[in-house]
Write an enzyme that holds these catalytic residues in place. Structure first.
Site, PDB file in Angstrom:
ATOM      1  N   ASP A 185     -26.748 -22.781 -34.113  1.00  0.00           N
ATOM      2  CA  ASP A 185     -27.428 -21.486 -34.135  1.00  0.00           C
ATOM      3  C   ASP A 185     -28.388 -21.408 -32.952  1.00  0.00           C
ATOM      4  O   ASP A 185     -29.166 -22.341 -32.709  1.00  0.00           O
ATOM      5  CB  ASP A 185     -28.198 -21.336 -35.460  1.00  0.00           C
ATOM      6  CG  ASP A 185     -28.820 -19.960 -35.614  1.00  0.00           C
ATOM      7  OD1 ASP A 185     -28.363 -19.189 -36.475  1.00  0.00           O
ATOM      8  OD2 ASP A 185     -29.778 -19.651 -34.857  1.00  0.00           O
ATOM      9  N   ASN A 193     -33.100 -11.133 -27.554  1.00  0.00           N
ATOM     10  CA  ASN A 193     -32.484  -9.799 -27.507  1.00  0.00           C
ATOM     11  C   ASN A 193     -33.540  -8.719 -27.274  1.00  0.00           C
ATOM     12  O   ASN A 193     -33.339  -7.803 -26.472  1.00  0.00           O
ATOM     13  CB  ASN A 193     -31.815  -9.500 -28.847  1.00  0.00           C
ATOM     14  CG  ASN A 193     -30.317  -9.630 -28.772  1.00  0.00           C
ATOM     15  OD1 ASN A 193     -29.728  -9.408 -27.737  1.00  0.00           O
ATOM     16  ND2 ASN A 193     -29.708 -10.009 -29.870  1.00  0.00           N
ATOM     17  N   HIS A 198     -29.938  -6.217 -25.306  1.00  0.00           N
ATOM     18  CA  HIS A 198     -28.730  -6.626 -26.015  1.00  0.00           C
ATOM     19  C   HIS A 198     -27.632  -7.114 -25.065  1.00  0.00           C
ATOM     20  O   HIS A 198     -26.918  -8.071 -25.365  1.00  0.00           O
ATOM     21  CB  HIS A 198     -28.218  -5.447 -26.851  1.00  0.00           C
ATOM     22  CG  HIS A 198     -27.297  -5.862 -27.950  1.00  0.00           C
ATOM     23  ND1 HIS A 198     -27.750  -6.275 -29.188  1.00  0.00           N
ATOM     24  CD2 HIS A 198     -25.948  -5.948 -27.995  1.00  0.00           C
ATOM     25  CE1 HIS A 198     -26.721  -6.604 -29.933  1.00  0.00           C
ATOM     26  NE2 HIS A 198     -25.611  -6.401 -29.240  1.00  0.00           N
ATOM     27  N   ASP A 202     -25.735 -10.605 -25.085  1.00  0.00           N
ATOM     28  CA  ASP A 202     -24.289 -10.858 -25.088  1.00  0.00           C
ATOM     29  C   ASP A 202     -23.919 -11.904 -24.039  1.00  0.00           C
ATOM     30  O   ASP A 202     -23.118 -12.801 -24.285  1.00  0.00           O
ATOM     31  CB  ASP A 202     -23.526  -9.559 -24.782  1.00  0.00           C
ATOM     32  CG  ASP A 202     -23.427  -8.653 -25.996  1.00  0.00           C
ATOM     33  OD1 ASP A 202     -23.886  -9.072 -27.079  1.00  0.00           O
ATOM     34  OD2 ASP A 202     -22.916  -7.527 -25.860  1.00  0.00           O
ATOM     35  N   GLU A 229     -25.058 -15.113 -33.700  1.00  0.00           N
ATOM     36  CA  GLU A 229     -25.381 -16.162 -32.704  1.00  0.00           C
ATOM     37  C   GLU A 229     -25.127 -17.528 -33.301  1.00  0.00           C
ATOM     38  O   GLU A 229     -25.795 -18.484 -32.965  1.00  0.00           O
ATOM     39  CB  GLU A 229     -26.834 -16.042 -32.202  1.00  0.00           C
ATOM     40  CG  GLU A 229     -27.800 -15.369 -33.113  1.00  0.00           C
ATOM     41  CD  GLU A 229     -28.312 -16.262 -34.244  1.00  0.00           C
ATOM     42  OE1 GLU A 229     -27.649 -16.228 -35.316  1.00  0.00           O
ATOM     43  OE2 GLU A 229     -29.326 -16.948 -34.065  1.00  0.00           O
TER      44      GLU A 229
HETATM   45  P1  GH3 Z   1     -33.860 -18.676 -35.365  1.00  0.00           P
HETATM   46  O1  GH3 Z   1     -34.426 -19.469 -34.274  1.00  0.00           O
HETATM   47  O2  GH3 Z   1     -34.451 -18.990 -36.692  1.00  0.00           O
HETATM   48  O3  GH3 Z   1     -32.384 -18.799 -35.420  1.00  0.00           O
HETATM   49  O4  GH3 Z   1     -34.206 -17.166 -35.071  1.00  0.00           O
HETATM   50  P2  GH3 Z   1     -33.298 -16.056 -34.487  1.00  0.00           P
HETATM   51  O5  GH3 Z   1     -34.155 -15.000 -33.885  1.00  0.00           O
HETATM   52  O6  GH3 Z   1     -32.290 -16.637 -33.573  1.00  0.00           O
HETATM   53  O7  GH3 Z   1     -32.499 -15.581 -35.754  1.00  0.00           O
HETATM   54  P3  GH3 Z   1     -32.211 -14.172 -36.360  1.00  0.00           P
HETATM   55  O8  GH3 Z   1     -31.142 -14.395 -37.378  1.00  0.00           O
HETATM   56  O9  GH3 Z   1     -33.479 -13.538 -36.835  1.00  0.00           O
HETATM   57  O10 GH3 Z   1     -31.671 -13.312 -35.190  1.00  0.00           O
HETATM   58  C1  GH3 Z   1     -30.370 -13.353 -34.781  1.00  0.00           C
HETATM   59  C2  GH3 Z   1     -30.182 -12.246 -33.789  1.00  0.00           C
HETATM   60  O11 GH3 Z   1     -28.893 -12.303 -33.175  1.00  0.00           O
HETATM   61  C3  GH3 Z   1     -30.312 -10.893 -34.411  1.00  0.00           C
HETATM   62  C4  GH3 Z   1     -29.090 -10.124 -33.885  1.00  0.00           C
HETATM   63  O12 GH3 Z   1     -29.441  -8.874 -33.370  1.00  0.00           O
HETATM   64  C5  GH3 Z   1     -28.573 -10.991 -32.786  1.00  0.00           C
HETATM   65  N1  GH3 Z   1     -27.143 -10.869 -32.605  1.00  0.00           N
HETATM   66  C6  GH3 Z   1     -26.169 -11.105 -33.507  1.00  0.00           C
HETATM   67  N2  GH3 Z   1     -24.954 -10.869 -32.954  1.00  0.00           N
HETATM   68  C7  GH3 Z   1     -25.168 -10.473 -31.681  1.00  0.00           C
HETATM   69  C8  GH3 Z   1     -24.324 -10.083 -30.609  1.00  0.00           C
HETATM   70  O13 GH3 Z   1     -23.085 -10.070 -30.711  1.00  0.00           O
HETATM   71  N3  GH3 Z   1     -24.888  -9.746 -29.444  1.00  0.00           N
HETATM   72  C9  GH3 Z   1     -26.248  -9.767 -29.282  1.00  0.00           C
HETATM   73  N4  GH3 Z   1     -26.730  -9.427 -28.101  1.00  0.00           N
HETATM   74  N5  GH3 Z   1     -27.060 -10.100 -30.278  1.00  0.00           N
HETATM   75  C10 GH3 Z   1     -26.553 -10.458 -31.465  1.00  0.00           C
HETATM   76 MG    MG Z   2     -30.831 -18.013 -34.369  1.00  0.00          MG
HETATM   77 MG    MG Z   3     -28.698 -17.140 -37.143  1.00  0.00          MG
END
Ligand code: GH3
Ligand code: MG
Ligand code: MG
Ligand code: MG
Length: 311
Positions: A185, A193, A198, A202, A229
């Site tokens: 992760d 992001n 965004h 990506d 992610e």
């Molecule tokens: P942690 O260190 O605990 O993992 O915190 P985090 O911020 O990484 O975790 P969180 O689950 O809060 O955030 C994950 C983010 O990933 C939120 C979401 O918008 C972003 N995300 C998910 N899929 C995609 C994608 O395909 N593209 C982009 N740019 N962002 C994405």
């Molecule tokens: Mg994360």
């Molecule tokens: Mg996550």
């Protein structure tokens, strides 16, 4: 009409040469052989559109040659028998044995030209069918690739991962082999992001994915996008000692990417946390069970400060 590749089989040299010449004059490509055995040998190499096959030959009768060709080759290429006999029973039997038509020797010029024309229509249909089959196969391949691939990262997608994991659980359970699963992760990806946008997010995922793909592309390894992610690596026949090394290696690879992350409270570059399980499956585990378990291990890595792996 396109030219045909005609395999001509007749044991009498003179008749063979005369007929070959006529076929060539009509624009066809001819391979002429003098025996059944030669015909069977030449057939796959020459890849004919039509076979003109003498029935009466000393080594092997044309009827037996036709039978052999029909057994050995799935694709139906027309065979026209050549014979000095024109008894109806003879003609019927020849067609029963795998022939498509019958020409009585000496072959009449007009009849020969007409029958070749009919065979050309069949050849052209066969070529079209072949082309369509190839196109269909290509389309199928592309489709199955798209069905199993994540669009953004080009890694295996969740669907493919589920399938593969279920398969590996069963195979490893049967053989008592260790299976390793690593869940990865990206740390602080939400602030990444929010700060970089965004699109940049990506790109970051693509870079991480590329690293996973290059590092886990050997036989028995699969790198997949689990969702968002989060990524999963599966390694076949891999015990915990090796798995620990793989996690450490992966950590270093992500570090080397040096993707700036000014909003991370762990580092100033993008880091990942990893949860790893390495076990000998009973064969009864489901992918869902295992995701749940590995996710809990991953959570520990987050709790302990991120940018690390927990086994
Ligand atoms: P942690 O260190 O605990 O993992 O915190 P985090 O911020 O990484 O975790 P969180 O689950 O809060 O955030 C994950 C983010 O990933 C939120 C979401 O918008 C972003 N995300 C998910 N899929 C995609 C994608 O395909 N593209 C982009 N740019 N962002 C994405
Ligand atoms: Mg994360
Ligand atoms: Mg996550
Ligand atoms: Mg003969």
């Amino acid at each position: 009409m396109e030219a045909m590749r005609v395999l001509l089989v007749d044991d009498v040299h003179l008749e063979r040469m005369q007929l070959a010449m006529r076929l060539q004059r009509l624009g066809h490509v001819v391979e002429a052989v003098g025996s059944g055995h030669e015909a069977i040998e030449k057939y796959p190499v020459f890849d004919p559109d039509l076979v003109l096959l003498d029935i009466s030959m000393p080594d092997m009768s044309g009827v037996d040659v036709a039978k052999q060709l029909r057994i050995q080759h799935e694709e139906w290429v027309p065979i026209i028998f050549l014979s000095g006999h024109d008894e109806p029973e003879m003609i019927a039997k020849a067609i029963d044995m795998g022939g498509d038509d019958y020409l009585v020797k000496p072959v009449n010029k007009i009849v020969l030209a007409a029958k070749l024309k009919a065979m050309q229509r069949i050849a052209s249909m066969r070529h079209k069918l072949k082309e369509a089959t190839v196109q269909l196969e290509n389309a199928n391949e592309l489709l199955s690739q798209q069905v199993n691939e994540d669009g953004l990262t080009k890694l295996a997608n969740r669907r493919h991962l589920d399938q593969k994991l279920a398969e590996l659980i069963s195979v490893h359970g049967r053989n008592n082999f260790s299976l390793t699963m690593i869940m990865i992760d990206v740390d602080h990806f939400k602030p990444y992001n929010d700060y970089y946008g965004h699109l940049e997010g990506d790109r970051c995922l693509q870079q991480v994915a590329k690293e996973l793909k290059t590092n886990f592309s050997r036989a028995g390894e699969l790198a997949a996008r689990y969702g968002g992610e989060e990524f999963v690596i599966l390694i076949s026949n891999c015990d915990k000692t090796r798995a620990v090394r793989e996690c450490e290696r992966l950590k270093q690879c992500i570090k080397k990417l040096e993707i700036p992350h000014s909003k991370s409270t762990t580092s100033n570059i993008v880091t990942v946390s990893q949860g790893m399980v390495s076990w000998v499956p009973t064969g009864l585990e489901t992918p869902e069970n295992m995701y749940e378990i590995v996710d809990k291990v991953l959570y520990k890595a987050k709790e302990q400060g991120r940018n690390r792996f927990v086994a």
